[in-house]
Design a protein around this motif. Sequence first.
Motif, mmCIF file in Angstrom:
data_model
loop_
_atom_site.group_PDB
_atom_site.id
_atom_site.type_symbol
_atom_site.label_atom_id
_atom_site.label_comp_id
_atom_site.label_asym_id
_atom_site.label_seq_id
_atom_site.Cartn_x
_atom_site.Cartn_y
_atom_site.Cartn_z
ATOM 1 N N GLU A 206 -43.242 -11.829 13.706
ATOM 2 C CA GLU A 206 -42.099 -12.013 12.804
ATOM 3 C C GLU A 206 -40.901 -12.458 13.616
ATOM 4 O OE1 GLU A 206 -41.048 -9.021 9.921
ATOM 5 O OE2 GLU A 206 -43.154 -8.415 9.831
ATOM 6 N N PRO A 207 -40.750 -13.757 13.821
ATOM 7 C CA PRO A 207 -39.616 -14.223 14.643
ATOM 8 C C PRO A 207 -38.296 -14.093 13.881
ATOM 9 C CG PRO A 207 -40.889 -16.080 13.822
ATOM 10 C CD PRO A 207 -41.588 -14.857 13.340
ATOM 11 N N PRO A 208 -37.183 -13.955 14.585
ATOM 12 C CA PRO A 208 -35.890 -13.856 13.898
ATOM 13 C C PRO A 208 -35.522 -15.183 13.234
ATOM 14 C CG PRO A 208 -35.575 -14.052 16.271
ATOM 15 C CD PRO A 208 -37.055 -13.907 16.052
ATOM 16 N N PRO A 209 -34.895 -15.108 12.046
ATOM 17 C CA PRO A 209 -34.430 -16.359 11.416
ATOM 18 C C PRO A 209 -33.098 -16.806 12.026
ATOM 19 C CG PRO A 209 -33.916 -14.474 10.015
ATOM 20 C CD PRO A 209 -34.618 -13.918 11.213
ATOM 21 N N PHE A 210 -32.867 -18.116 12.114
ATOM 22 C CA PHE A 210 -31.546 -18.638 12.527
ATOM 23 C C PHE A 210 -30.600 -18.515 11.340
ATOM 24 C CE2 PHE A 210 -34.335 -21.368 15.310
ATOM 25 C CZ PHE A 210 -33.916 -20.831 16.524
ATOM 26 N N PRO A 211 -29.288 -18.359 11.526
ATOM 27 C CA PRO A 211 -28.631 -18.136 12.808
ATOM 28 C C PRO A 211 -28.757 -16.665 13.213
ATOM 29 C CG PRO A 211 -27.010 -18.095 11.042
ATOM 30 C CD PRO A 211 -28.333 -18.335 10.389
ATOM 31 N N PHE A 212 -28.596 -16.387 14.489
ATOM 32 C CA PHE A 212 -28.552 -14.991 14.913
ATOM 33 C C PHE A 212 -27.579 -14.779 16.068
ATOM 34 C CE2 PHE A 212 -32.587 -16.683 16.907
ATOM 35 C CZ PHE A 212 -32.260 -16.546 18.251
ATOM 36 N N VAL A 213 -27.222 -13.501 16.241
ATOM 37 C CA VAL A 213 -26.433 -13.114 17.410
ATOM 38 C C VAL A 213 -27.433 -12.577 18.421
ATOM 39 C CG1 VAL A 213 -24.750 -11.459 18.308
ATOM 40 C CG2 VAL A 213 -24.342 -12.580 16.104
ATOM 41 N N ALA A 214 -27.321 -13.024 19.668
ATOM 42 C CA ALA A 214 -28.240 -12.536 20.696
ATOM 43 C C ALA A 214 -27.470 -11.780 21.765
ATOM 44 C CB ALA A 214 -28.994 -13.704 21.327
ATOM 45 N N MET A 215 -27.993 -10.620 22.129
ATOM 46 C CA MET A 215 -27.439 -9.946 23.297
ATOM 47 C C MET A 215 -28.476 -10.041 24.415
ATOM 48 S SD MET A 215 -25.783 -6.239 24.022
ATOM 49 C CE MET A 215 -27.311 -5.349 23.914
ATOM 50 N N LEU A 216 -28.085 -10.730 25.473
ATOM 51 C CA LEU A 216 -28.978 -10.905 26.623
ATOM 52 C C LEU A 216 -28.580 -9.894 27.677
ATOM 53 C CD1 LEU A 216 -28.773 -14.798 26.745
ATOM 54 C CD2 LEU A 216 -30.548 -13.375 25.722
ATOM 55 N N VAL A 217 -29.496 -8.973 27.960
ATOM 56 C CA VAL A 217 -29.189 -7.907 28.917
ATOM 57 C C VAL A 217 -30.267 -7.882 29.990
ATOM 58 C CG1 VAL A 217 -27.663 -6.231 27.819
ATOM 59 C CG2 VAL A 217 -30.021 -6.382 27.046
ATOM 60 N N SER A 218 -29.945 -8.489 31.136
ATOM 61 C CA SER A 218 -30.944 -8.551 32.202
ATOM 62 C C SER A 218 -30.338 -8.012 33.488
ATOM 63 C CB SER A 218 -31.409 -9.994 32.373
ATOM 64 O OG SER A 218 -30.382 -10.746 32.963
ATOM 65 N N GLY A 219 -31.039 -8.252 34.606
ATOM 66 C CA GLY A 219 -30.523 -7.794 35.887
ATOM 67 C C GLY A 219 -29.341 -8.640 36.367
ATOM 68 N N GLY A 220 -29.254 -9.863 35.882
ATOM 69 C CA GLY A 220 -28.192 -10.755 36.347
ATOM 70 C C GLY A 220 -27.154 -11.094 35.291
ATOM 71 N N HIS A 221 -27.455 -10.836 34.022
ATOM 72 C CA HIS A 221 -26.559 -11.258 32.937
ATOM 73 C C HIS A 221 -26.397 -10.193 31.865
ATOM 74 C CE1 HIS A 221 -27.858 -15.075 34.683
ATOM 75 N NE2 HIS A 221 -26.735 -15.590 34.228
ATOM 76 N N THR A 222 -25.205 -10.127 31.301
ATOM 77 C CA THR A 222 -24.972 -9.393 30.050
ATOM 78 C C THR A 222 -24.122 -10.324 29.211
ATOM 79 O OG1 THR A 222 -24.948 -7.323 31.255
ATOM 80 C CG2 THR A 222 -24.068 -7.259 29.023
ATOM 81 N N GLN A 223 -24.723 -10.876 28.162
ATOM 82 C CA GLN A 223 -24.018 -11.890 27.377
ATOM 83 C C GLN A 223 -24.276 -11.697 25.891
ATOM 84 O OE1 GLN A 223 -25.756 -15.540 29.007
ATOM 85 N NE2 GLN A 223 -23.998 -15.786 30.362
ATOM 86 N N LEU A 224 -23.243 -11.958 25.107
ATOM 87 C CA LEU A 224 -23.417 -12.048 23.654
ATOM 88 C C LEU A 224 -23.294 -13.522 23.291
ATOM 89 C CD1 LEU A 224 -21.439 -8.969 22.410
ATOM 90 C CD2 LEU A 224 -23.741 -9.581 21.638
ATOM 91 N N VAL A 225 -24.289 -14.019 22.572
ATOM 92 C CA VAL A 225 -24.344 -15.453 22.271
ATOM 93 C C VAL A 225 -24.572 -15.640 20.776
ATOM 94 C CG1 VAL A 225 -25.560 -17.624 22.799
ATOM 95 C CG2 VAL A 225 -25.425 -15.843 24.540
ATOM 96 N N GLU A 226 -23.806 -16.548 20.176
ATOM 97 C CA GLU A 226 -24.070 -16.913 18.776
ATOM 98 C C GLU A 226 -25.031 -18.102 18.799
ATOM 99 O OE1 GLU A 226 -20.630 -17.357 16.243
ATOM 100 O OE2 GLU A 226 -21.788 -18.546 14.802
ATOM 101 N N VAL A 227 -26.167 -17.926 18.146
ATOM 102 C CA VAL A 227 -27.194 -18.961 18.146
ATOM 103 C C VAL A 227 -27.258 -19.579 16.748
ATOM 104 C CG1 VAL A 227 -29.656 -19.424 18.515
ATOM 105 C CG2 VAL A 227 -28.486 -17.699 19.904
ATOM 106 N N ALA A 228 -26.720 -20.783 16.600
ATOM 107 C CA ALA A 228 -26.725 -21.444 15.290
ATOM 108 C C ALA A 228 -28.144 -21.889 14.961
ATOM 109 C CB ALA A 228 -25.774 -22.628 15.296
ATOM 110 N N ARG A 229 -28.779 -22.524 15.942
ATOM 111 C CA ARG A 229 -30.179 -22.915 15.844
ATOM 112 C C ARG A 229 -30.638 -23.260 17.246
ATOM 113 N NH1 ARG A 229 -26.916 -26.919 14.125
ATOM 114 N NH2 ARG A 229 -27.352 -29.080 14.661
ATOM 115 N N PHE A 230 -31.854 -23.724 17.384
ATOM 116 C CA PHE A 230 -32.367 -24.026 18.712
ATOM 117 C C PHE A 230 -31.452 -25.041 19.413
ATOM 118 C CE2 PHE A 230 -34.769 -26.926 21.398
ATOM 119 C CZ PHE A 230 -35.021 -26.042 22.430
#
Length: 344
Positions: free
Chosen positions: A124-148
């Motif tokens: 069940e993939p997320p539908p666009f648009p979505f807000v993404a929180m990327l939390v890794s060892g090198g990054h913490t980012q909030l990104v608005e994803v309109a589409r690919f």
Amino acid sequence: MRVLGIETSCDETGVAIFDSKEGLLAHALHSQVELHASYGGVVPELASRDHVRKVLPLIQQLFHDAGVEASSLDGVAYTAGPGLVGALLVGASVGRSLAWSWGIPAVGVHHMEGHLLAPMLENEPPPFPFVAMLVSGGHTQLVEVARFGHYQLLGESLDDAAGEAFDKTAKLLGLPYPGGPELAKLAEQGDPSRYRFPRPMTNRPGLDFSFSGLKTFALNTLQEAEKQEGGVISQQTRADIARAFEEAVVDTLLIKCRRAVRQTNIKTLVLAGGVSANRRLRQRIDEMMNKEGGAAYYPRPEFCTDNGAMIAYAGCQRLLAGEAEALRFSVQPRWPMDALVIDD
Ligand code: KG4
Ligand code: ZN
């Protein structure tokens, strides 16, 4: 379109084959954890050399597991940044060369775009648009994803990434590398009411983060406890500190996600990157998104951390959009994601 993906940006060699009609055909991963453990962190030169040793045998194993011939591939995708430059160069040079020898196009993929799209590999993939929180060892980012291919950075960490804070605090607590999952395990036995850590930058507006102060707070708490407990702190105290730290990070991430969801009025939230494997974080984010009348999406735990599948997927989308590299390659140790616009 069938694509081989190669990930070598840090300490995992990951390869996968994604087919736009049939989905993920196979993936394989070699983790360098043991190689770096005695150093307490990733040693870049050792990482590069190990990628050199492992990447081709891993690709051979992948073809074998998938029962796929190289002649059925339509393209090769490799992580072109951000990451450790020597490690990136291994995947990029191997990926570009294989594509040339097979007579198919190659494309360089942004590692964080890979993470961001990893939930697309689920049933069940997320539908666009979505807000993404990327939390890794090198990054913490909030990104608005309109589409690919259309990403807008909403906020990011001004200093340490969330995963980095987990790893540094784990080290203070005497836990082995990589510390994040170890700290999370220890925190399960901790009492959440004994210590209270700050929630940095939550009482001022905006969507940026700062995590470096939490590790200093953990150090001070640890030193104070050592004094009180006569030099050597008990296992329970270590667990209590781990729990308080984890609660503070989870709370801080949750507050910023909720703010981003309300600000954009987008009720689909995607969490990705290594820290999104954290069980407590997932549980609290699910509760929060339920209350907001929306839903949260995550990659399966093995695709939260670095892997080849997310690079094969993102590369396939880029090749389908008509992108391809000329007969050369380059890598970008630093690479802002806003630069990734797809023309349409
Ligand atoms: O995405 P990733 O594999 O590599 C980077 O691109 O950085 O993320 C690795 C990070 C490490 O900091 C690791 O400690 C953290 O993700 N991590 C966790 C958990 N699993 C991995 N942090 C907290 N809880 C976890 N369960
Ligand atoms: Zn990563």
